[in-house]
Design a protein around this motif. Structure first.
Motif, short mmCIF file in Angstrom:
data_model
loop_
_atom_site.label_atom_id
_atom_site.label_comp_id
_atom_site.label_asym_id
_atom_site.label_seq_id
_atom_site.Cartn_x
_atom_site.Cartn_y
_atom_site.Cartn_z
N ARG A 19 0.88 -1.17 0.00
CA ARG A 19 0.00 0.00 0.00
C ARG A 19 0.91 1.21 0.00
NH1 ARG A 19 -3.59 2.42 -2.19
NH2 ARG A 19 -4.39 4.20 -1.08
N LEU A 20 1.20 1.71 -1.20
CA LEU A 20 2.04 2.88 -1.33
C LEU A 20 1.44 3.81 -2.36
CD1 LEU A 20 3.95 1.94 -4.12
CD2 LEU A 20 4.88 0.58 -2.29
N PRO A 21 1.80 5.09 -2.31
CA PRO A 21 1.22 6.04 -3.26
C PRO A 21 1.65 5.72 -4.69
CG PRO A 21 2.54 7.17 -1.59
CD PRO A 21 2.71 5.71 -1.37
N VAL A 22 0.70 5.80 -5.62
CA VAL A 22 1.00 5.51 -7.02
C VAL A 22 0.48 6.65 -7.89
CG1 VAL A 22 0.54 3.98 -8.98
CG2 VAL A 22 0.91 3.01 -6.69
N LEU A 23 1.38 7.20 -8.68
CA LEU A 23 1.03 8.19 -9.69
C LEU A 23 1.34 7.56 -11.03
CD1 LEU A 23 0.44 11.06 -10.83
CD2 LEU A 23 2.80 11.64 -10.30
N ALA A 42 -4.68 3.48 -8.67
CA ALA A 42 -3.75 4.62 -8.74
C ALA A 42 -4.32 5.78 -7.92
CB ALA A 42 -3.55 5.06 -10.18
N ASP A 43 -3.44 6.52 -7.27
CA ASP A 43 -3.87 7.67 -6.49
C ASP A 43 -3.99 8.91 -7.36
OD1 ASP A 43 -3.83 6.56 -3.68
OD2 ASP A 43 -1.83 6.02 -4.38
N ASP A 44 -3.26 8.92 -8.47
CA ASP A 44 -3.33 10.03 -9.42
C ASP A 44 -2.92 9.50 -10.78
OD1 ASP A 44 -3.68 12.57 -10.47
OD2 ASP A 44 -2.20 13.53 -9.18
N TYR A 45 -3.23 10.26 -11.84
CA TYR A 45 -3.02 9.81 -13.20
C TYR A 45 -2.63 11.04 -14.01
CZ TYR A 45 -4.17 6.95 -17.36
OH TYR A 45 -4.13 6.21 -18.52
N LEU A 46 -1.47 11.00 -14.66
CA LEU A 46 -0.99 12.15 -15.42
C LEU A 46 -0.61 11.69 -16.82
CD1 LEU A 46 -0.27 15.16 -15.29
CD2 LEU A 46 1.97 14.51 -14.41
N VAL A 47 -1.17 12.37 -17.81
CA VAL A 47 -0.98 11.99 -19.21
C VAL A 47 0.16 12.80 -19.81
CG1 VAL A 47 -2.10 11.87 -21.47
CG2 VAL A 47 -3.43 11.42 -19.41
N LYS A 48 1.04 12.11 -20.58
CA LYS A 48 2.13 12.77 -21.30
C LYS A 48 1.57 13.45 -22.54
CE LYS A 48 4.67 8.70 -20.73
NZ LYS A 48 5.64 7.75 -21.24
N ALA A 61 1.55 16.73 -3.56
CA ALA A 61 0.19 16.51 -3.06
C ALA A 61 -0.01 15.05 -2.69
CB ALA A 61 -0.82 16.93 -4.12
N LEU A 62 0.51 14.16 -3.50
CA LEU A 62 0.39 12.72 -3.23
C LEU A 62 1.08 12.35 -1.92
CD1 LEU A 62 -0.71 10.15 -4.60
CD2 LEU A 62 1.52 9.90 -5.66
N LEU A 63 2.27 12.89 -1.70
CA LEU A 63 3.00 12.61 -0.47
C LEU A 63 2.31 13.23 0.74
CD1 LEU A 63 6.66 12.99 -1.75
CD2 LEU A 63 5.45 10.87 -1.16
N ARG A 64 1.74 14.42 0.56
CA ARG A 64 1.00 15.04 1.66
C ARG A 64 -0.18 14.16 2.06
NH1 ARG A 64 1.18 19.82 -1.00
NH2 ARG A 64 -0.94 19.57 -1.75
N ARG A 65 -0.92 13.70 1.07
CA ARG A 65 -2.07 12.85 1.37
C ARG A 65 -1.64 11.53 1.99
NH1 ARG A 65 -3.81 14.57 -3.80
NH2 ARG A 65 -3.24 12.55 -4.69
#
Length: 165
Positions: A19-23, A42-48, A61-65
C-alpha cells in the motif's frame, strides 16, 4: 505499454503486495484509461506530455495525502482539527478560533477521555505564563462552548474539564 505487461497489470501487482502512493505517468489519455487507472488503485493519473511543474506539484500533493494528513488531521466525534493550518471544523463547518482557543481545544481533543483541572490546563496550554488568572481557563472554555456546542466540553465535578465531542 511496458515490456511484458501494461501499466494496469503492474498496478494490480503493486496493490496485491504493498500500500504505497501511485502516480501513473502514461501516454494513454482516453477517459476510459484514466478511469481504469484510478479505479484500479492509482492515487493520481498524469498523461504525457506534461509540464515538470505539474508533476512536482502532483507528487507533493500525493506525499501530503499519503503521509501528512494522518498526522495533521485529528477527528474526535463532531470535531475535526487540522493541526498544521490550525483550523477547526465542527459538524463539517469551519469555526473561527483564536490561537489560545485552538490550543485549548486541541489539547482537550488530543487527550479526550482525560479530565484536566484549571491548573493542569494553565501549565499545558498557557505554558507556564506568569500572572495568568486561573479563571482564564473558564473564560476560554465558555467561548469554545459558544462556538461549538454547550456539550462539547464537560465539567466533571472535582476532576476538571473533559472533551465530550
Amino acid at each position: 505499454m511496458l515490456p511484458g505487461m501494461d501499466g494496469f497489470a503492474l498496478l494490480r501487482r503493486l496493490r496485491e503486495r504493498w500500500r504505497l502512493p501511485v502516480l501513473m505517468l502514461t501516454a494513454r489519455g482516453e477517459v476510459e484509461d484514466k478511469v481504469a487507472g484510478l479505479e484500479g488503485g492509482a492515487d493520481d493519473y498524469l498523461v504525457k506530455p506534461f509540464h515538470l511543474k505539474e508533476l512536482r506539484a502532483r507528487v507533493r500533493a500525493l506525499l501530503r495525502r499519503a503521509h501528512g494528513e494522518a498526522e495533521n488531521l485529528v477527528r474526535r466525534g463532531r470535531l475535526a482539527l487540522d493541526l498544521e493550518s490550525r483550523r477547526a471544523y465542527w459538524e463539517g463547518r469551519e469555526v473561527r478560533l483564536s490561537g489560545r482557543e485552538f490550543a485549548l481545544l486541541a489539547f482537550l481533543a488530543l487527550n479526550a477521555g482525560g479530565h484536566y483541572p484549571r491548573e493542569v490546563l494553565l501549565e499545558k496550554v498557557w505554558a507556564g505564563e506568569e500572572g495568568v488568572d486561573p479563571k482564564a481557563v473558564d473564560v476560554y472554555v465558555y467561548r469554545l462552548r459558544r462556538k461549538l456546542a454547550e456539550d462539547a466540553i464537560r465539567t466533571e465535578g472535582g476532576l476538571g474539564y473533559t472533551f465530550a465531542g
